[in-house]
Design a protein around this motif. Structure first.
Motif, PDB file in Angstrom:
ATOM      1  N   UNK A 122       0.851  -1.189   0.000  1.00  0.00           N
ATOM      2  CA  UNK A 122       0.000   0.000   0.000  1.00  0.00           C
ATOM      3  C   UNK A 122       0.891   1.246   0.000  1.00  0.00           C
ATOM      4  N   UNK A 123       0.302   2.352  -0.369  1.00  0.00           N
ATOM      5  CA  UNK A 123       1.042   3.606  -0.381  1.00  0.00           C
ATOM      6  C   UNK A 123       1.521   3.961   1.018  1.00  0.00           C
ATOM      7  N   UNK A 124       0.693   3.731   2.024  1.00  0.00           N
ATOM      8  CA  UNK A 124       1.090   4.026   3.398  1.00  0.00           C
ATOM      9  C   UNK A 124       2.302   3.199   3.808  1.00  0.00           C
ATOM     10  N   UNK A 125       2.306   1.939   3.437  1.00  0.00           N
ATOM     11  CA  UNK A 125       3.415   1.046   3.773  1.00  0.00           C
ATOM     12  C   UNK A 125       4.733   1.565   3.179  1.00  0.00           C
ATOM     13  N   UNK A 126       4.705   1.924   1.908  1.00  0.00           N
ATOM     14  CA  UNK A 126       5.922   2.395   1.232  1.00  0.00           C
ATOM     15  C   UNK A 126       6.332   3.771   1.759  1.00  0.00           C
ATOM     16  N   UNK A 127       5.356   4.639   2.010  1.00  0.00           N
ATOM     17  CA  UNK A 127       5.645   5.971   2.549  1.00  0.00           C
ATOM     18  C   UNK A 127       6.295   5.861   3.931  1.00  0.00           C
TER      19      UNK A 127
END
Length: 187
Positions: free
Chosen positions: A53-58
């Motif tokens: 997810x974007x949150x994970x990578x961010x």
């Protein structure tokens, strides 16, 4: 532009302070905003068809200089999904611009389609999704025959189509009804 490339662009320009997280969204300056659970085109190692997810990578990018065990503890306490140790080095190299391509990068066409709930569903006023979008296994099955045992398209006997008090014939009522076959009607 997909969120992984945007995150990479901001990381390569060393402008990550303009990437902010608030209210379930991640904003890229004043130009772009994505939901935290938006999938990015980076495949999880050992799990085909799954993406970060974007949150994970961010969150990973914000904490990339921290040891992996400490990163895992922080992410778990913050209730953020984590990047695996297998993907960590290659993802960091890609995001910082040290490599331009990686085997884990998927095309945008491979990403799962997200079905957004309607505004009515968010308010609790309506169904959460269009019934045509439901998987076939979740839809009720329509019976193959009418209650009188005749096939679905067969004409009714003349006495059955006599008008009722409301002026509707039984055949019109049968046309309006949807015969369902499920566990409760079978019993």
């Amino acid at each position: 532009m997909d969120p992984l490339r945007l995150l990479r662009k901001f990381a390569m320009e060393q402008d990550l302070r303009r990437v902010t997280r608030h209210a379930g969204k991640i904003d890229f300056g004043d130009d772009y905003s994505f939901s935290e659970d938006t999938p990015v085109p980076w495949r999880k190692s050992g799990k085909p068809g799954e993406f970060y997810s974007l949150l994970c990578v961010y969150y990973f990018l914000q904490n990339r200089k921290v040891a992996h065990t400490e990163y895992m503890k922080q992410a778990t306490s913050a209730r953020v999904p984590t990047v695996t140790i297998v993907d960590r080095r290659e993802l960091e190299q890609y995001l910082t611009g040290k490599i331009d391509n990686a085997a884990s990068i998927a095309s945008v066409d491979e990403l799962p389609v997200l079905r957004l709930r309607s505004a009515a569903a968010e308010a609790g006023d309506g169904p959460t999704a269009d019934p045509s979008l439901e998987p076939k296994s979740k839809r009720p099955r329509v019976a193959d025959s009418r209650q009188d045992g005749m096939p679905q398209g067969a004409p009714l006997p003349p006495e059955a189509s006599a008008p009722t008090d409301e002026g509707l014939g039984i055949d019109k009522i049968f046309a309006q009804e949807r015969q369902l076959r499920d566990r409760n009607t079978m019993l």
